[in-house]
Design an enzyme around this catalytic site. Structure first.
Site, PDB file in Angstrom:
ATOM      1  N   GLU A  65       3.010   5.035  -3.622  1.00  0.00           N
ATOM      2  CA  GLU A  65       3.251   6.511  -4.437  1.00  0.00           C
ATOM      3  C   GLU A  65       4.587   7.247  -3.861  1.00  0.00           C
ATOM      4  OE1 GLU A  65       0.038   6.337  -2.080  1.00  0.00           O
ATOM      5  OE2 GLU A  65      -0.415   5.106  -3.668  1.00  0.00           O
ATOM      6  N   ASP A  89      -7.941   4.442  -3.599  1.00  0.00           N
ATOM      7  CA  ASP A  89      -8.983   4.450  -2.670  1.00  0.00           C
ATOM      8  C   ASP A  89     -10.099   5.470  -3.256  1.00  0.00           C
ATOM      9  OD1 ASP A  89      -7.549   3.260  -1.142  1.00  0.00           O
ATOM     10  OD2 ASP A  89      -6.979   4.708   0.062  1.00  0.00           O
ATOM     11  N   ASP A 135       0.759  -1.200   0.094  1.00  0.00           N
ATOM     12  CA  ASP A 135      -0.037  -0.006   0.098  1.00  0.00           C
ATOM     13  C   ASP A 135       0.957   1.198  -0.087  1.00  0.00           C
ATOM     14  OD1 ASP A 135      -2.420   1.576   0.017  1.00  0.00           O
ATOM     15  OD2 ASP A 135      -3.170   0.430   1.681  1.00  0.00           O
TER      16      ASP A 135
END
Length: 827
Positions: free
Chosen positions: A405, A475, A402
């Site tokens: 980025e 998300d 997760d």
């Protein structure tokens, strides 16, 4: 006085000079180099179809090591000629023209047909101070044809198929993943090899990449003739796609988040009890306990007291477990302390900001969580050492990486001054997901070849397809608009060369559908039920079918009971996925071996049909299945207006016992579908045949997703199973859709190791001759341990009017015994 950088050339320079017309150039092993208007220009062939263009201010010296490009430049046979003010370099596949007066580069086919031109004087270098170092901002402009469609740029939540006429700020974030690459309907691609924040602009004047930091202009032009060819060139340049295990193509259940190991195991047990297929379950964050121990890669939460038993219990139910890991560490973890001592942490606001698990963050208690320097080889070693010891050693099957980025909150300009192993964070910002995912992949591959690497991750960049990762789209909010955006987002990502895409089925943030904040009731809300079912049906035809989100529980049994329309629609979609596993796994081999794609924009297969150039709501799944998801609400209002404050519904609607309006999901609705020109099409559910090049109206129910099979297709249908490997494929149904010649290769291997790289796999080729109405099942090629030696194929010749689908009993036309030797089946 400009800072000099050391520049390393990967080529030998010959002493061939040409001084005609006052210009000079040097011929090299790879192309040429010259100086025009104080700019050094190099043209380097990386193969007959790919050429690199490198520009930098005259006299500068620097070292440029690509993070994405792994292909070594090849000595290519090319010819050099001059015509007026132009130098022309020709390989076997493309022609590159350099204007000696203004430095403009143009690309043409070998026959001289224009493909792409740089804009005159379109390359710019602007002085820039990057974290104290003198460098440049760099840009290059190009001229495209007025009606030329282009695709790529990454995962963009803009709903666009063709990426013309827009400006995009390319800085990796939660729901937009950027790759500085596009390809054209004309059959070429362009990779802008820069990792700093970049602006892509396309307007009437030009098409431009502008990057904040760059010692040079560095891009690769590739000509593939068509979209598949461009994808193949991009993968050859930046890395091929390894195989995923068979089990990754089954159904995955997830939630934000399971609080105990018993809860996780209980979900799998419930699916087994209900007879609903399931292959994997995902444990989200906080199994490590509090935020100060963020990403400890250990089970410190009291809800997970027996980690080994937890993993074993899931495995004993014939399911697989992947687990959440992050790109950051809390200050009380051993990783944090070790990385901090070595100067391998970056200091900017990331998730979670507060040490308290509350929303909004309580900044009176800062978490102290920091992102690690994934560009540093030693930092990657430390990351894997802890991951291996704390989790991989338990037998966990894959990684949910997760925030790759990574999360960057409350952004300040000085945040980009953070020093990494490769320079400022600004200089390498967009390549962070490539580096952190690559670190895990490479370490696991070194440790074992017995288990294929599978990484689910939130961000991607050029080359990441080589690292066993499937990128999800972040998300998202739970809305019909978000669902509609996923089709072009996934297709454009695929067209950058990365075939592995998925999204949170149902959208991540679903709280708007609850009666009150976060009470978890939305699974009984018909508004959400309809959206979820349609998203799930779309998910059948993506590389990973994964249900996930927050604010409500997504497991099937929260949506109702068997016999109810919503429950049945969910179950049937999951079972449809499993029936297609032989087709999907064989397609995955095509992706690995033949540089194919799972999700195929219609322009890939029907370039001559201009109606599909900008079509953003349909696609091919593999080379045979046309998918036309229902993307508009049919039974419930899509937008909430003039709402009851409690229910979120229009006043006056009948309310059920649970507080939600009563909706009848039984009526038949309809959806429009465009069938591309160039083939005829069979409705999968009815076998009704249609000519391509027309829009039709398809009757639908809540239980129906419109999809069509191209004539000439051969589709294997798998057995009814509870998990992917429950039954052998020794009694497959083979559907032949007549109307054109066709072929299909059934791929099989050991399902979860890298022995296929050693040649341990088998393929069985099926070839349909439409004129003779014969199906040839060829000699089996290859062998592997556990291979089925003898089997039965049930052959169905599909023609207009014959019953099809999951709910209709079919009569089989031929039953064939097959022992690996060639068989001819006549109809």
């Amino acid at each position: 006085m400009k800072l000099k950088h050391m520049y390393t050339l990967l080529l030998l320079v010959f002493s061939l000079y040409n001084t005609s017309k006052g210009q000079s150039y040097k011929q090299t092993d790879l192309g040429i180099k010259t100086v025009i208007n104080s700019t050094e220009i190099e043209i380097q062939f990386y193969g007959s179809s790919t050429v690199r263009i490198l520009k930098f201010p005259e006299g500068d010296e620097f070292e440029k090591k690509s993070l994405s490009v792994i292909k070594k430049p090849q000595k290519e046979i090319f010819n050099i000629s001059e015509m007026g003010k132009e130098i022309i370099l020709k390989s076997k596949k493309i022609s590159v023209v350099l204007n000696l007066k203004n430095g403009q580069v143009a690309f043409k086919t070998i026959s001289g047909e224009p493909l792409l031109n740089e804009k005159k004087y379109g390359g710019k270098f602007t002085d820039f101070i990057d974290a104290g170092d003198t460098t440049y901002s760099v840009s290059q402009s190009y001229i495209l044809d007025e009606n030329e469609a282009i695709y790529g740029l990454g995962i963009l939540q803009n709903g666009k198929m063709s990426q013309r006429n827009q400006q995009v700020q390319m800085v990796q974030n939660n729901t937009w993943d950027f790759t500085t690459f596009f390809q054209s309907v004309k059959g070429y691609g362009l990779f802008w090899d820069n990792y700093s924040p970049t602006t892509f602009t396309d307007n009437e004047a030009s098409t431009e990449f502008l990057s904040e930091v760059g010692d040079c202009i560095d891009y690769y032009f590739m000509y593939g003739k068509n979209a598949d060819g461009v994808v193949a060139e991009m993968r050859e340049l930046t890395g091929e796609v390894p195989m995923f295990p068979l089990w990754t193509y089954g159904f995955w259940q997830s939630r934000e988040r399971y609080k105990t190991q018993d809860e996780v195991v209980g979900v799998v047990e419930k699916y087994r009890e209900l007879g609903v297929p399931l292959d994997g379950i995902i444990q989200d964050w906080q199994y490590w306990g509090d935020n100060y121990h963020w990403n400890a890669m250990q089970f410190l939460n009291p809800g997970f007291p027996e980690p080994q038993k937890f993993v074993d219990d899931v495995h004993n139910l014939n399911a697989h477990l992947i687990i959440s890991i992050w790109s950051s560490f809390g200050p009380k973890t051993s990783q944090f302390k070790l990385l901090q001592d070595k100067g391998m942490l970056m200091d900017f606001q990331t998730w979670p900001q507060s040490g308290k698990d509350v929303w909004p963050p309580d900044m009176n208690y800062p978490s102290g969580v920091q992102v690690y320097d994934a560009y540093h080889p030693e930092a990657k070693d430390i990351y894997w050492e802890h991951l291996n010891k704390g989790l991989f050693s338990l037998g966990i099957d894959g990684w949910w990486m997760d925030s790759t980025e990574p999360d960057h909150l409350d952004v300040k300009p000085e945040d980009f001054d953070n020093k990494t192993y490769l320079g400022s964070f600004r200089k390498v910002r967009n390549a962070y997901p490539l580096e952190t995912v690559g670190g895990v992949y490479e370490h696991q591959r070194k440790q074992t070849s017995d288990k294929r690497v599978f990484i689910l991750t939130r961000s991607g960049f050029a080359g990441q397809q080589r690292y066993g990762s499937n990128v999800w789209s972040g998300d998202l909010g739970s809305s019909w608009e978000a669902l509609r955006n996923q089709i072009p987002a996934g297709l454009n990502f695929t067209l950058t060369g990365n075939p592995n895409f998925n999204s949170d089925i149902g959208g991540f943030f679903a709280g708007a559908y609850n009666l009150s904040y976060n009470d978890g009731t939305a699974a009984k809300n018909p508004l959400f039920q309809e959206l979820y079912v349609r998203w799930l049906q779309y998910g059948v035809f993506t590389p990973m079918m994964r249900s996930h989100g927050t604010d409500l529980k997504r497991e099937i049994y929260y949506f109702g009971e068997k016999g109810e329309p919503v429950y049945d629609a969910i179950e049937n979609a999951i079972k449809l996925r499993y029936s297609l596993l032989p087709f999907i796994y064989s397609t995955s081999w095509d992706v690995t071996k033949q540089q194919g794609s799972f999700m195929r924009a219609l322009v890939m297969d029907f370039t001559d049909d201009k109606k599909v150039w900008d079509l953003n709501d349909e696609y091919m799944f593999g080379k045979s299945i046309l998918v036309a998801p229902v993307l508009q609400a049919q039974y419930t209002p899509e937008k909430v207006v003039k709402v009851d404050k409690k229910t979120g519904w229009n006043k006056g609607q009948e309310i059920g016992e649970n507080g939600f309006p009563v909706v009848d999901f039984m009526p038949v609705k309809s959806s429009t579908v465009y069938l591309p020109e160039g083939a005829d099409w069979y409705d999968f559910w009815t076998n009704e045949k249609y000519h391509g090049g027309q829009e039709i109206t398809k009757e639908t129910t809540i239980n129906t997703i419109p999809f069509y099979i191209k004539e000439g297709s051969i589709i294997p249908i798998g057995p009814k199973v509870q998990y992917a490997t429950e039954k052998n494929w020794d009694n497959l149904e083979i559907r032949v859709y007549e109307g054109a010649n066709g072929e299909f290769s059934l791929y099989e291997d050991e399902n979860d190791n890298y022995n296929y790289e050693k040649g341990l796999y088998s393929t069985i080729s099926f070839n349909w001759n439409d004129a003779k109405k014969t199906l040839t099942i060829d000699n089996r090629k290859g062998d592997f341990p556990g291979m089925i030696k003898e089997r039965t194929f049930r052959i169905v010749k599909v023609a207009k009017g014959k019953a099809a689908g999951n709910e209709v009993v079919m009569s089989f036309d031929k039953v064939v015994k097959y022992n690996g030797k060639k068989v001819l089946v006549k109809f």
